[in-house]
Structure formats: structure tokens, C-alpha cells
Design a protein around this motif. Sequence first.
Motif, PDB file in Angstrom:
ATOM      1  N   LEU A  96       0.797  -1.279  -0.028  1.00 30.95           N
ATOM      2  CA  LEU A  96      -0.070   0.249   0.089  1.00 30.95           C
ATOM      3  C   LEU A  96       0.741   1.268   0.109  1.00 30.95           C
ATOM      4  CD1 LEU A  96      -3.137   0.345   0.044  1.00 30.95           C
ATOM      5  CD2 LEU A  96      -2.950   0.450   2.258  1.00 30.95           C
ATOM      6  N   GLN A  97       0.794   2.124  -0.936  1.00 33.30           N
ATOM      7  CA  GLN A  97       1.665   3.304  -1.126  1.00 33.30           C
ATOM      8  C   GLN A  97       0.595   4.746  -0.850  1.00 33.30           C
ATOM      9  OE1 GLN A  97       3.866   3.594  -4.510  1.00 33.30           O
ATOM     10  NE2 GLN A  97       3.806   5.791  -4.661  1.00 33.30           N
ATOM     11  N   LYS A  98       1.104   5.489  -0.125  1.00 33.16           N
ATOM     12  CA  LYS A  98       0.249   6.831   0.336  1.00 33.16           C
ATOM     13  C   LYS A  98       0.714   7.528  -0.913  1.00 33.16           C
ATOM     14  CE  LYS A  98       0.097  10.021   4.093  1.00 33.16           C
ATOM     15  NZ  LYS A  98       0.507  10.285   5.379  1.00 33.16           N
ATOM     16  N   THR A  99      -0.528   7.948  -1.571  1.00 30.06           N
ATOM     17  CA  THR A  99      -0.226   8.986  -2.859  1.00 30.06           C
ATOM     18  C   THR A  99      -0.348  10.335  -2.855  1.00 30.06           C
ATOM     19  OG1 THR A  99      -2.553   8.297  -3.545  1.00 30.06           O
ATOM     20  CG2 THR A  99      -0.425   7.013  -4.204  1.00 30.06           C
ATOM     21  N   GLY A 100      -0.905  10.742  -1.461  1.00 31.23           N
ATOM     22  CA  GLY A 100      -1.390  12.146  -1.175  1.00 31.23           C
ATOM     23  C   GLY A 100      -2.606  12.240  -0.147  1.00 31.23           C
ATOM     24  N   GLU A 101      -3.241  13.467  -0.401  1.00 30.47           N
ATOM     25  CA  GLU A 101      -4.218  13.724   0.598  1.00 30.47           C
ATOM     26  C   GLU A 101      -5.307  14.199   0.002  1.00 30.47           C
ATOM     27  OE1 GLU A 101      -3.026  16.240   3.839  1.00 30.47           O
ATOM     28  OE2 GLU A 101      -1.860  14.913   4.654  1.00 30.47           O
ATOM     29  N   ALA A 102      -6.601  13.807   0.202  1.00 27.17           N
ATOM     30  CA  ALA A 102      -7.905  14.352  -0.083  1.00 27.17           C
ATOM     31  C   ALA A 102      -8.049  15.891   0.395  1.00 27.17           C
ATOM     32  CB  ALA A 102      -9.057  13.520   0.353  1.00 27.17           C
ATOM     33  N   GLU A 103      -9.123  16.449  -0.216  1.00 25.30           N
ATOM     34  CA  GLU A 103      -9.397  17.938   0.336  1.00 25.30           C
ATOM     35  C   GLU A 103      -9.770  17.810   1.958  1.00 25.30           C
ATOM     36  OE1 GLU A 103     -12.247  19.545  -2.019  1.00 25.30           O
ATOM     37  OE2 GLU A 103     -11.445  19.067  -4.090  1.00 25.30           O
ATOM     38  N   ASP A 104     -10.342  16.878   2.406  1.00 27.23           N
ATOM     39  CA  ASP A 104     -10.504  17.009   4.056  1.00 27.23           C
ATOM     40  C   ASP A 104      -9.214  16.394   4.718  1.00 27.23           C
ATOM     41  OD1 ASP A 104     -10.331  14.300   3.357  1.00 27.23           O
ATOM     42  OD2 ASP A 104     -12.383  13.703   4.089  1.00 27.23           O
ATOM     43  N   GLY A 105      -8.083  16.132   4.103  1.00 23.10           N
ATOM     44  CA  GLY A 105      -6.945  16.076   4.986  1.00 23.10           C
ATOM     45  C   GLY A 105      -6.934  14.465   5.207  1.00 23.10           C
ATOM     46  N   ARG A 106      -7.930  13.533   4.653  1.00 23.80           N
ATOM     47  CA  ARG A 106      -7.475  12.302   4.712  1.00 23.80           C
ATOM     48  C   ARG A 106      -6.417  11.745   3.619  1.00 23.80           C
ATOM     49  NH1 ARG A 106     -12.397   9.268   3.797  1.00 23.80           N
ATOM     50  NH2 ARG A 106     -12.844  10.690   2.418  1.00 23.80           N
ATOM     51  N   PRO A 107      -5.516  10.793   4.201  1.00 23.45           N
ATOM     52  CA  PRO A 107      -4.717  10.229   3.131  1.00 23.45           C
ATOM     53  C   PRO A 107      -5.217   9.312   2.161  1.00 23.45           C
ATOM     54  CG  PRO A 107      -4.232   9.126   5.365  1.00 23.45           C
ATOM     55  CD  PRO A 107      -5.342  10.122   5.722  1.00 23.45           C
ATOM     56  N   PHE A 109      -4.608   6.263  -0.553  1.00 23.29           N
ATOM     57  CA  PHE A 109      -3.697   5.123  -0.673  1.00 23.29           C
ATOM     58  C   PHE A 109      -4.036   4.444  -1.723  1.00 23.29           C
ATOM     59  CE2 PHE A 109      -4.162   5.726   3.880  1.00 23.29           C
ATOM     60  CZ  PHE A 109      -2.853   5.903   4.475  1.00 23.29           C
ATOM     61  N   GLN A 110      -2.996   3.750  -2.555  1.00 20.82           N
ATOM     62  CA  GLN A 110      -3.199   3.095  -3.721  1.00 20.82           C
ATOM     63  C   GLN A 110      -2.509   1.662  -3.581  1.00 20.82           C
ATOM     64  OE1 GLN A 110      -1.508   4.922  -7.270  1.00 20.82           O
ATOM     65  NE2 GLN A 110      -3.053   3.827  -8.639  1.00 20.82           N
ATOM     66  N   GLN A 111      -3.238   0.687  -3.862  1.00 20.48           N
ATOM     67  CA  GLN A 111      -2.480  -0.633  -3.912  1.00 20.48           C
ATOM     68  C   GLN A 111      -1.612  -0.724  -4.923  1.00 20.48           C
ATOM     69  OE1 GLN A 111      -5.468  -4.001  -4.338  1.00 20.48           O
ATOM     70  NE2 GLN A 111      -5.868  -3.632  -1.986  1.00 20.48           N
ATOM     71  N   LYS A 112      -0.401  -1.307  -4.929  1.00 22.16           N
ATOM     72  CA  LYS A 112       0.758  -1.604  -5.751  1.00 22.16           C
ATOM     73  C   LYS A 112       1.049  -3.105  -5.918  1.00 22.16           C
ATOM     74  CE  LYS A 112       1.616   2.717  -6.929  1.00 22.16           C
ATOM     75  NZ  LYS A 112       1.244   3.108  -8.239  1.00 22.16           N
ATOM     76  N   ARG A 113       1.007  -3.534  -7.091  1.00 22.96           N
ATOM     77  CA  ARG A 113       1.614  -5.034  -7.516  1.00 22.96           C
ATOM     78  C   ARG A 113       0.526  -6.061  -7.338  1.00 22.96           C
ATOM     79  NH1 ARG A 113       6.709  -4.618  -3.607  1.00 22.96           N
ATOM     80  NH2 ARG A 113       7.996  -3.234  -4.915  1.00 22.96           N
ATOM     81  N   VAL A 114      -0.777  -5.608  -6.750  1.00 18.83           N
ATOM     82  CA  VAL A 114      -1.949  -6.608  -6.547  1.00 18.83           C
ATOM     83  C   VAL A 114      -2.375  -7.162  -7.739  1.00 18.83           C
ATOM     84  CG1 VAL A 114      -3.964  -6.902  -5.302  1.00 18.83           C
ATOM     85  CG2 VAL A 114      -2.385  -5.896  -3.993  1.00 18.83           C
ATOM     86  N   ASP A 115      -2.691  -6.204  -8.755  1.00 18.67           N
ATOM     87  CA  ASP A 115      -3.250  -6.620 -10.007  1.00 18.67           C
ATOM     88  C   ASP A 115      -2.343  -7.371 -10.990  1.00 18.67           C
ATOM     89  OD1 ASP A 115      -5.546  -5.200  -9.390  1.00 18.67           O
ATOM     90  OD2 ASP A 115      -5.539  -3.652 -10.813  1.00 18.67           O
ATOM     91  N   LEU A 116      -1.124  -7.069 -11.076  1.00 18.32           N
ATOM     92  CA  LEU A 116       0.042  -7.671 -11.448  1.00 18.32           C
ATOM     93  C   LEU A 116       0.199  -9.065 -11.249  1.00 18.32           C
ATOM     94  CD1 LEU A 116       2.145  -7.783 -13.720  1.00 18.32           C
ATOM     95  CD2 LEU A 116       3.710  -6.701 -12.138  1.00 18.32           C
ATOM     96  N   LEU A 117       0.142  -9.256  -9.727  1.00 20.52           N
ATOM     97  CA  LEU A 117       0.482 -10.764  -9.203  1.00 20.52           C
ATOM     98  C   LEU A 117      -0.822 -11.287  -9.537  1.00 20.52           C
ATOM     99  CD1 LEU A 117       1.589  -9.904  -5.458  1.00 20.52           C
ATOM    100  CD2 LEU A 117       2.727 -11.153  -7.273  1.00 20.52           C
ATOM    101  N   LEU A 118      -1.967 -10.911  -9.662  1.00 18.36           N
ATOM    102  CA  LEU A 118      -3.280 -11.512  -9.878  1.00 18.36           C
ATOM    103  C   LEU A 118      -3.163 -12.282 -11.328  1.00 18.36           C
ATOM    104  CD1 LEU A 118      -6.835 -10.938  -8.543  1.00 18.36           C
ATOM    105  CD2 LEU A 118      -6.353 -12.042 -10.887  1.00 18.36           C
TER     106      LEU A 118
END
Length: 192
Positions: A96-107, A109-118
Motif C-alpha cells: 500500500l502506497q500513500k499517494t497524497g491527501e484528499a481535500e478533507d486532509g485524509r490520506p 492510498f493506492q495498492q501496488k503490485r496486486v493486480d499484476l500478481l493476480l
Amino acid sequence: MPTLAVFIDGGYIDAICRQHFDGLRVDYQKLGAEIQRRIGQGSAGPLEHLRTYYYTCPPYQDDPPTAEDRRRLSGYQRFRDAVGYLPRFELREGRLQKTGEAEDGRPIFQQKRVDLLLGLDIALLSAKQQITHMALLAGDGDFHPALKVAKQEGVSFWLLHGPRGSYSRELWHEADERVELDAAFMNAVRRD
């Protein structure tokens, strides 16, 4: 004997349970057995269950980890330990990679490698002729190239999906057979 592999996108089934089934908790041993039973009732007949593959990411950890990070990781480790005892069950982990923050300040996240593994597992098991049937519990159209490989190798593709709008139309059209995750199905796989 015809052989089945089950591929589960953990993020997808979690979202379906949360959004459509009041946070129902799944018993993954029951899920694999129910999928095998349903496909076996179709034209497939009796099937050997090679394995269920479950794709997910451990929770993100800040450096240093917060109390909430540690709580989430502890819950995930209990899940990993529990499924580690299931027969013919393989946990595949991306990150799981942190990619930024939403307007409300919540982080964000984006999954990495999961779709490729599958996708790689689908293509490899199909190309090595280790399976004749596959069940994919996912909604993402990114799996389309791997599914084409599987079908070219003669693998019968069953899509297990949530309600309309929760899955890619391309994925739905590629499937040989489809099973909607309705209330009856989900109650059959509910964790006691």
C-alpha cells in the motif's frame, strides 16, 4: 480430472461486503467450497480444487507508525495468521502506497503490485495447463489481458461479481459464466 483455481481481489470483496451486505465477514474456507460447488453444478461436473489465491496489501505504516497504524497492522496480522491455516489457500501480498491527501486532509492510498500478481498467476497457471477452470472474484477490467491468455489456453472463466455498477463491463463480457454475489450466496459464506 478438471481443476479449479479461485482468484480473489481482497479489496473488491471487502468493498462489496461493506457497501452491500452491512459489513458481512466472509469465511474464506466456505467461500472456496461454495464456488467449487456452484461451478461443479454447472456444466463442469466434479472439480478438483487446486487452490484459492487471495490478493491484498498489508496496511500502510507511517515512520514512525501511529497507534492507529499499529492497530490496523495487528488486525491484519491476525487475518494473515488465520488464513494461513486454511487448506489450499494462498495469500498474495502487494504493498500500500500513500499517494497524497484528499481535500478533507485524509490520506489517499493506492495498492501496488496486486493486480499484476493476480494477472500473472492466472496466465502462468493457464499456460502451464495446471487448471481447466478459474473463478475470479473481482471487478477490475485490468485483468482482461490475463483472462484472454487463460481462455486461449482452454480455461473456462467464471466471474463472481457484485451488483451492477460494481464491475467492469469488459470483464463481464469476457466471462464464460457469471455468478452474482447476492444475499443467498453471501449468507452461505458468512463467517459465524
